[in-house]
Scaffold this motif. Structure first.
Motif, PDB file in Angstrom:
ATOM      1  N   UNK A 105      33.543 -25.831  -4.354  1.00 31.40           N
ATOM      2  CA  UNK A 105      35.033 -25.013  -4.073  1.00 31.40           C
ATOM      3  C   UNK A 105      35.361 -24.445  -5.438  1.00 31.40           C
ATOM      4  N   UNK A 106      36.141 -23.370  -5.354  1.00 37.61           N
ATOM      5  CA  UNK A 106      36.596 -22.614  -6.299  1.00 37.61           C
ATOM      6  C   UNK A 106      37.370 -23.417  -7.412  1.00 37.61           C
ATOM      7  N   UNK A 107      37.160 -23.536  -8.481  1.00 35.23           N
ATOM      8  CA  UNK A 107      37.939 -24.123  -9.512  1.00 35.23           C
ATOM      9  C   UNK A 107      38.025 -23.244 -10.976  1.00 35.23           C
ATOM     10  N   UNK A 108      38.883 -23.520 -11.718  1.00 34.37           N
ATOM     11  CA  UNK A 108      39.645 -22.720 -12.880  1.00 34.37           C
ATOM     12  C   UNK A 108      39.628 -23.559 -14.070  1.00 34.37           C
ATOM     13  N   UNK A 109      39.313 -23.000 -15.307  1.00 31.28           N
ATOM     14  CA  UNK A 109      39.625 -23.564 -16.523  1.00 31.28           C
ATOM     15  C   UNK A 109      40.813 -22.681 -16.860  1.00 31.28           C
ATOM     16  N   UNK A 110      41.870 -23.168 -17.031  1.00 29.40           N
ATOM     17  CA  UNK A 110      43.118 -22.215 -17.170  1.00 29.40           C
ATOM     18  C   UNK A 110      42.950 -21.571 -18.473  1.00 29.40           C
TER      19      UNK A 110
ATOM     20  N   UNK B 156      33.331 -25.741  -8.597  1.00 29.92           N
ATOM     21  CA  UNK B 156      33.313 -27.192  -8.785  1.00 29.92           C
ATOM     22  C   UNK B 156      32.471 -27.861  -7.678  1.00 29.92           C
ATOM     23  N   UNK B 157      31.917 -29.235  -8.152  1.00 29.86           N
ATOM     24  CA  UNK B 157      31.249 -30.174  -7.024  1.00 29.86           C
ATOM     25  C   UNK B 157      32.259 -30.851  -6.179  1.00 29.86           C
ATOM     26  N   UNK B 158      32.379 -30.984  -5.005  1.00 25.02           N
ATOM     27  CA  UNK B 158      33.159 -31.541  -4.278  1.00 25.02           C
ATOM     28  C   UNK B 158      32.415 -32.839  -3.750  1.00 25.02           C
TER      29      UNK B 158
ATOM     30  N   UNK C  41      50.415 -16.116 -14.508  1.00 19.94           N
ATOM     31  CA  UNK C  41      49.455 -15.250 -14.091  1.00 19.94           C
ATOM     32  C   UNK C  41      48.237 -16.228 -13.822  1.00 19.94           C
ATOM     33  N   UNK C  42      48.108 -16.975 -14.703  1.00 19.42           N
ATOM     34  CA  UNK C  42      46.854 -17.875 -14.802  1.00 19.42           C
ATOM     35  C   UNK C  42      47.031 -18.832 -13.317  1.00 19.42           C
ATOM     36  N   UNK C  43      48.352 -19.415 -12.953  1.00 23.32           N
ATOM     37  CA  UNK C  43      48.285 -19.825 -11.836  1.00 23.32           C
ATOM     38  C   UNK C  43      48.120 -19.177 -10.521  1.00 23.32           C
ATOM     39  N   UNK C  44      48.330 -17.795 -10.696  1.00 26.64           N
ATOM     40  CA  UNK C  44      48.316 -16.920  -9.551  1.00 26.64           C
ATOM     41  C   UNK C  44      46.809 -16.669  -9.359  1.00 26.64           C
ATOM     42  N   UNK C  45      46.090 -16.665 -10.426  1.00 30.89           N
ATOM     43  CA  UNK C  45      44.605 -16.292 -10.317  1.00 30.89           C
ATOM     44  C   UNK C  45      43.870 -17.482  -9.886  1.00 30.89           C
ATOM     45  N   UNK C  46      44.476 -18.843  -9.824  1.00 24.57           N
ATOM     46  CA  UNK C  46      43.662 -20.045  -9.361  1.00 24.57           C
ATOM     47  C   UNK C  46      43.610 -19.916  -7.805  1.00 24.57           C
ATOM     48  N   UNK C  47      42.302 -19.849  -7.553  1.00 21.88           N
ATOM     49  CA  UNK C  47      41.836 -19.877  -5.972  1.00 21.88           C
ATOM     50  C   UNK C  47      41.225 -21.209  -5.511  1.00 21.88           C
ATOM     51  N   UNK C  48      41.434 -22.413  -6.349  1.00 21.06           N
ATOM     52  CA  UNK C  48      41.193 -23.531  -5.833  1.00 21.06           C
ATOM     53  C   UNK C  48      42.008 -24.154  -4.742  1.00 21.06           C
TER      54      UNK C  48
ATOM     55  N   UNK D 213      53.756 -26.202 -18.097  1.00 15.13           N
ATOM     56  CA  UNK D 213      53.198 -27.360 -18.208  1.00 15.13           C
ATOM     57  C   UNK D 213      51.729 -27.121 -17.883  1.00 15.13           C
ATOM     58  N   UNK D 214      50.861 -27.990 -18.773  1.00 20.49           N
ATOM     59  CA  UNK D 214      49.341 -27.619 -18.614  1.00 20.49           C
ATOM     60  C   UNK D 214      48.661 -28.886 -18.636  1.00 20.49           C
ATOM     61  N   UNK D 215      47.804 -28.944 -17.692  1.00 26.04           N
ATOM     62  CA  UNK D 215      46.491 -29.772 -17.718  1.00 26.04           C
ATOM     63  C   UNK D 215      45.182 -29.321 -17.381  1.00 26.04           C
ATOM     64  N   UNK D 216      44.306 -30.022 -17.601  1.00 26.59           N
ATOM     65  CA  UNK D 216      42.809 -29.423 -17.671  1.00 26.59           C
ATOM     66  C   UNK D 216      42.795 -28.593 -16.429  1.00 26.59           C
ATOM     67  N   UNK D 217      42.718 -27.206 -16.455  1.00 29.16           N
ATOM     68  CA  UNK D 217      42.460 -26.651 -15.317  1.00 29.16           C
ATOM     69  C   UNK D 217      43.661 -26.266 -14.444  1.00 29.16           C
TER      70      UNK D 217
END
Length: 347
Positions: free
Chosen positions: A14-19, A36-38, A251-258, A330-334
């Motif tokens: 599945x699509x994932x992102x490191x923001x 990412x591996x699901x 913008x980073x949130x908008x680019x997240x396709x996960x 707010x930020x977490x990994x990804x």
């Protein structure tokens, strides 16, 4: 449990992102899109606590290398590390093994594929006693499902590399700083007043459109129509404030396709005394406030940095940093979210 007796679990991608992000100390972290591996319906990365890493299936690697990574995971080439070990997640900045990587033994067992003996590795050999991820795996995947998921990537199903953003607005100074910040973290950005007359082929290169806070609704509607006519699905971002770190986060949130159900950070709201956040797995969370004073100066405050368990949390914060016109990132990994601070009734 020995790998030979591991129960079957499902395998997918599945699509994932490191923001990426602009840090308060003047540094930055790079934006990375990857697959990412699901495993059994959940991202495998989430089982590794708060690891900042990406899989080898990243969208920004050259096509030949991407194909080689896929064929390696299909066990069509020798393992890159001794003991049939493969890199499962690596450093998002340089992908150098010396920075540390999560590796696993990947082997066939008849028609099945086994992933086992996960470890943190910084050299040629893994030390399972000291650096093994005990309690993760082994995983037994049905060979047909495993090979179908990976082989599909060889047919052109690699991650969508559209990491360009179209910035619309009249405040050129703010948008220019925003564009520079985005380019620094690896996201392309172009400035424009509108999208009139832009060929559909060019519009297809954008993953998001961001509107400055001063952009009129009729101008936003015209841009939306241009993308609709070109049949280009794109995320539209209404800028919360002329503050670059806040706009970058949006913008980073908008680019997240996960998929929404496979994100770590799923909700953020804030008022004058604290924030409500929701996370789906154990992770480190940071909260940063950006306050605009009466002279339009921006004041930045780091308010929280801690590890949260899955669920919804109410975090008390310094009211002084949240007064007036304030915004919280707010930020977490990804994952990253931004919100305006409301000043209604207190909790």
């Amino acid at each position: 449990m020995c790998a030979e007796y591991a129960q079957y679990t499902t395998f997918g991608l599945a699509p994932a992102m490191r923001a990426g992000g602009v840090l308060n100390d003047g540094g930055y972290q790079v934006h990375r899109d990857f697959l990412d591996f699901i495993v059994d319906g959940r991202p495998l990365l989430f089982q590794l606590s708060d690891l900042d890493a990406v899989s080898p299936l990243a969208s920004d690697v050259p096509p030949a290398i991407f194909t080689a990574q896929v064929r390696s995971l299909l066990l069509e080439s020798p393992a890159p590390l001794p003991g049939d070990r493969y890199v499962v997640y690596g450093c998002p900045e340089c992908e150098d093994l010396a920075c540390g990587a999560v590796t696993a033994v990947i082997r066939r067992d008849g028609e099945d594929v086994i992933w086992r003996d996960f470890a943190w590795q910084t050299g040629e050999h893994a030390d399972l006693e000291r650096n093994g991820y005990h309690g993760i795996g082994p995983f037994r995947f049905r060979g047909g499902e495993y090979r179908t998921a990976l082989a599909a990537l060889l047919d052109g199903s690699a991650p969508d590399p559209r990491r360009r953003v179209l910035l619309i607005g009249a405040r050129v100074s703010v948008l220019s700083r925003l564009a520079a910040a985005l380019r620094t973290i690896g996201v392309g950005a172009d400035l424009a007043h509108d999208a009139d007359g832009v060929p559909a082929d060019e519009l297809r290169g954008y993953g998001a459109v961001a509107y400055g806070p001063d952009t009129a609704e009729r101008e936003r509607a015209a841009v939306r129509r241009a993308f609709e006519r070109a049949r280009v699905p794109v995320a539209h971002v209404d800028g919360l404030a002329p503050v670059v770190p806040v706009l970058v986060a949006q913008i980073e949130h908008a680019l997240d396709r996960s998929p929404a159900g496979q994100r770590r950070l799923t909700a953020l709201t804030a008022d004058g005394t604290g924030a409500d956040v929701e996370v789906t797995s154990t992770c480190r969370l940071t909260l940063t406030a950006h306050r605009i004073d009466r002279l339009s100066r921006v004041h930045t405050h780091d308010l929280f940095d801690g590890v949260l368990e899955p669920g919804r949390h109410r975090l008390a914060l310094d009211p002084k940093a949240l007064k007036g016109r304030s915004f919280l990132v707010a930020r977490t990994t990804g994952s990253v979210l931004a919100t305006a601070v409301t000043h209604g009734a207190a909790h």
